[in-house]
Design a protein around this motif. Structure first.
Motif, PDB file in Angstrom:
ATOM      1  N   GLN A  59      39.881  41.647  40.120  1.00 29.47           N
ATOM      2  CA  GLN A  59      38.756  41.872  39.223  1.00 29.47           C
ATOM      3  C   GLN A  59      39.199  42.157  37.793  1.00 29.47           C
ATOM      4  O   GLN A  59      38.458  41.875  36.856  1.00 29.47           O
ATOM      5  CB  GLN A  59      37.880  43.007  39.755  1.00 29.47           C
ATOM      6  CG  GLN A  59      37.144  42.619  41.013  1.00 29.47           C
ATOM      7  CD  GLN A  59      36.394  43.783  41.638  1.00 29.47           C
ATOM      8  OE1 GLN A  59      36.740  44.948  41.445  1.00 29.47           O
ATOM      9  NE2 GLN A  59      35.359  43.469  42.403  1.00 29.47           N
ATOM     10  N   SER A  60      40.401  42.706  37.619  1.00 33.08           N
ATOM     11  CA  SER A  60      40.869  43.021  36.275  1.00 33.08           C
ATOM     12  C   SER A  60      41.612  41.856  35.626  1.00 33.08           C
ATOM     13  O   SER A  60      41.968  41.934  34.449  1.00 33.08           O
ATOM     14  CB  SER A  60      41.776  44.254  36.299  1.00 33.08           C
ATOM     15  OG  SER A  60      42.981  43.961  36.968  1.00 33.08           O
ATOM     16  N   ALA A  61      41.815  40.769  36.356  1.00 36.60           N
ATOM     17  CA  ALA A  61      42.524  39.609  35.803  1.00 36.60           C
ATOM     18  C   ALA A  61      41.664  38.954  34.723  1.00 36.60           C
ATOM     19  O   ALA A  61      40.432  38.978  34.788  1.00 36.60           O
ATOM     20  CB  ALA A  61      42.817  38.606  36.913  1.00 36.60           C
ATOM     21  N   PRO A  62      42.305  38.361  33.719  1.00 39.16           N
ATOM     22  CA  PRO A  62      41.533  37.649  32.684  1.00 39.16           C
ATOM     23  C   PRO A  62      40.708  36.524  33.311  1.00 39.16           C
ATOM     24  O   PRO A  62      41.089  35.961  34.342  1.00 39.16           O
ATOM     25  CB  PRO A  62      42.610  37.074  31.765  1.00 39.16           C
ATOM     26  CG  PRO A  62      43.902  37.663  32.174  1.00 39.16           C
ATOM     27  CD  PRO A  62      43.732  38.286  33.525  1.00 39.16           C
ATOM     28  N   ALA A  63      39.608  36.201  32.681  1.00 38.20           N
ATOM     29  CA  ALA A  63      38.708  35.168  33.222  1.00 38.20           C
ATOM     30  C   ALA A  63      39.441  33.853  33.477  1.00 38.20           C
ATOM     31  O   ALA A  63      39.149  33.147  34.440  1.00 38.20           O
ATOM     32  CB  ALA A  63      37.534  34.950  32.280  1.00 38.20           C
ATOM     33  N   ALA A  64      40.410  33.528  32.630  1.00 35.13           N
ATOM     34  CA  ALA A  64      41.149  32.271  32.789  1.00 35.13           C
ATOM     35  C   ALA A  64      41.952  32.237  34.089  1.00 35.13           C
ATOM     36  O   ALA A  64      42.296  31.170  34.591  1.00 35.13           O
ATOM     37  CB  ALA A  64      42.084  32.060  31.599  1.00 35.13           C
ATOM     38  N   ALA A  65      42.220  33.401  34.671  1.00 32.14           N
ATOM     39  CA  ALA A  65      42.996  33.472  35.910  1.00 32.14           C
ATOM     40  C   ALA A  65      42.111  33.312  37.140  1.00 32.14           C
ATOM     41  O   ALA A  65      42.618  33.273  38.251  1.00 32.14           O
ATOM     42  CB  ALA A  65      43.737  34.805  35.980  1.00 32.14           C
ATOM     43  N   GLY A  66      40.810  33.192  36.951  1.00 27.05           N
ATOM     44  CA  GLY A  66      39.810  33.150  38.022  1.00 27.05           C
ATOM     45  C   GLY A  66      40.264  32.599  39.362  1.00 27.05           C
ATOM     46  O   GLY A  66      40.526  33.354  40.288  1.00 27.05           O
ATOM     47  N   GLY A  68      43.093  31.361  40.357  1.00 28.31           N
ATOM     48  CA  GLY A  68      44.431  31.822  40.745  1.00 28.31           C
ATOM     49  C   GLY A  68      44.411  33.243  41.262  1.00 28.31           C
ATOM     50  O   GLY A  68      45.066  33.566  42.257  1.00 28.31           O
ATOM     51  N   ALA A  69      43.654  34.099  40.604  1.00 31.31           N
ATOM     52  CA  ALA A  69      43.542  35.486  41.055  1.00 31.31           C
ATOM     53  C   ALA A  69      42.832  35.547  42.403  1.00 31.31           C
ATOM     54  O   ALA A  69      43.212  36.324  43.282  1.00 31.31           O
ATOM     55  CB  ALA A  69      42.791  36.315  40.008  1.00 31.31           C
ATOM     56  N   MET A  70      41.807  34.712  42.580  1.00 32.80           N
ATOM     57  CA  MET A  70      41.101  34.672  43.859  1.00 32.80           C
ATOM     58  C   MET A  70      42.025  34.185  44.964  1.00 32.80           C
ATOM     59  O   MET A  70      42.038  34.723  46.072  1.00 32.80           O
ATOM     60  CB  MET A  70      39.867  33.769  43.757  1.00 32.80           C
ATOM     61  CG  MET A  70      39.113  33.609  45.068  1.00 32.80           C
ATOM     62  SD  MET A  70      38.590  35.163  45.831  1.00 32.80           S
ATOM     63  CE  MET A  70      37.393  35.711  44.649  1.00 32.80           C
ATOM     64  N   TYR A  71      42.834  33.167  44.656  1.00 33.93           N
ATOM     65  CA  TYR A  71      43.787  32.640  45.650  1.00 33.93           C
ATOM     66  C   TYR A  71      44.751  33.751  46.083  1.00 33.93           C
ATOM     67  O   TYR A  71      44.968  33.949  47.282  1.00 33.93           O
ATOM     68  CB  TYR A  71      44.551  31.450  45.076  1.00 33.93           C
ATOM     69  CG  TYR A  71      45.602  30.922  46.018  1.00 33.93           C
ATOM     70  CD1 TYR A  71      45.256  30.081  47.069  1.00 33.93           C
ATOM     71  CD2 TYR A  71      46.935  31.287  45.875  1.00 33.93           C
ATOM     72  CE1 TYR A  71      46.209  29.605  47.955  1.00 33.93           C
ATOM     73  CE2 TYR A  71      47.895  30.822  46.754  1.00 33.93           C
ATOM     74  CZ  TYR A  71      47.531  29.981  47.793  1.00 33.93           C
ATOM     75  OH  TYR A  71      48.484  29.524  48.678  1.00 33.93           O
ATOM     76  N   GLU A  72      45.320  34.473  45.129  1.00 35.12           N
ATOM     77  CA  GLU A  72      46.243  35.570  45.461  1.00 35.12           C
ATOM     78  C   GLU A  72      45.558  36.613  46.340  1.00 35.12           C
ATOM     79  O   GLU A  72      46.149  37.118  47.290  1.00 35.12           O
ATOM     80  CB  GLU A  72      46.755  36.250  44.196  1.00 35.12           C
ATOM     81  CG  GLU A  72      47.876  35.519  43.508  1.00 35.12           C
ATOM     82  CD  GLU A  72      48.458  36.343  42.360  1.00 35.12           C
ATOM     83  OE1 GLU A  72      48.586  37.578  42.509  1.00 35.12           O
ATOM     84  OE2 GLU A  72      48.762  35.736  41.325  1.00 35.12           O
ATOM     85  N   PHE A  73      44.320  36.947  45.999  1.00 35.65           N
ATOM     86  CA  PHE A  73      43.584  37.932  46.788  1.00 35.65           C
ATOM     87  C   PHE A  73      43.383  37.426  48.216  1.00 35.65           C
ATOM     88  O   PHE A  73      43.624  38.156  49.179  1.00 35.65           O
ATOM     89  CB  PHE A  73      42.230  38.230  46.131  1.00 35.65           C
ATOM     90  CG  PHE A  73      41.356  39.131  46.958  1.00 35.65           C
ATOM     91  CD1 PHE A  73      41.638  40.485  47.052  1.00 35.65           C
ATOM     92  CD2 PHE A  73      40.265  38.629  47.637  1.00 35.65           C
ATOM     93  CE1 PHE A  73      40.840  41.328  47.817  1.00 35.65           C
ATOM     94  CE2 PHE A  73      39.461  39.456  48.404  1.00 35.65           C
ATOM     95  CZ  PHE A  73      39.745  40.816  48.491  1.00 35.65           C
ATOM     96  N   LEU A  74      42.960  36.165  48.356  1.00 31.77           N
ATOM     97  CA  LEU A  74      42.711  35.623  49.687  1.00 31.77           C
ATOM     98  C   LEU A  74      43.997  35.523  50.505  1.00 31.77           C
ATOM     99  O   LEU A  74      43.987  35.771  51.710  1.00 31.77           O
ATOM    100  CB  LEU A  74      42.024  34.261  49.589  1.00 31.77           C
ATOM    101  CG  LEU A  74      40.588  34.307  49.084  1.00 31.77           C
ATOM    102  CD1 LEU A  74      40.052  32.897  48.875  1.00 31.77           C
ATOM    103  CD2 LEU A  74      39.695  35.097  50.037  1.00 31.77           C
ATOM    104  N   VAL A  75      45.113  35.169  49.868  1.00 27.40           N
ATOM    105  CA  VAL A  75      46.389  35.127  50.582  1.00 27.40           C
ATOM    106  C   VAL A  75      46.735  36.516  51.101  1.00 27.40           C
ATOM    107  O   VAL A  75      47.181  36.670  52.240  1.00 27.40           O
ATOM    108  CB  VAL A  75      47.516  34.563  49.685  1.00 27.40           C
ATOM    109  CG1 VAL A  75      48.891  34.830  50.279  1.00 27.40           C
ATOM    110  CG2 VAL A  75      47.318  33.065  49.477  1.00 27.40           C
TER     111      VAL A  75
END
Length: 128
Positions: A59-66, A68-75
């Protein structure tokens, strides 16, 4: 035989029946399953303690990481192999990029529902 981590072509022998039966009653080995539009996902017996921190990181990741950040969370939540299975399943269902928010919401609902919760719900929430 079941497929081992590492992809197609690599297999490992199934557990002997006695070990499988013992594992079935061992809370450390038991798993939870979630159904995501006909795809069964295998989850740990309890959500890892780090999930709240992983959610905060995403949630704190920059919007541009959307994505990619979601992928890391799901992994971190269901593992890379299962994320790959989810992506293949989405393609088979014919979902497209416009379905991204729906996909994530329904996947999180399936996982948290498997543990008896609702997305965004915490044991620390009022009324728990």
């Amino acid at each position: 035989m079941t497929q081992a981590k590492g992809g197609p072509g690599r297999t490992r022998a199934a557990k002997p029946p006695a070990q499988a039966a013992a594992d079935e009653h061992d809370p450390k080995v038991q798993t939870v399953t979630a159904d995501f539009h006909g795809l069964e996902l295998t989850l740990p017996p309890k959500l890892p303690g780090s999930m709240a921190l992983r959610l905060g990181k995403m949630q704190s990741a920059p919007a541009a990481a959307g994505p990619g950040a979601m992928y890391e969370f799901l992994v971190g939540l269901i593992g890379a192999d299962q994320v790959d299975r989810v992506m293949d399943h989405l393609d088979a269902l014919g979902w497209d990029y416009d379905d991204f928010d729906r996909t994530v919401g329904e996947l999180l609902a399936a996982v948290t529902g498997a543990y008896g919760g609702e997305p965004g719900e915490s044991k620390a929430s009022p009324g728990s």
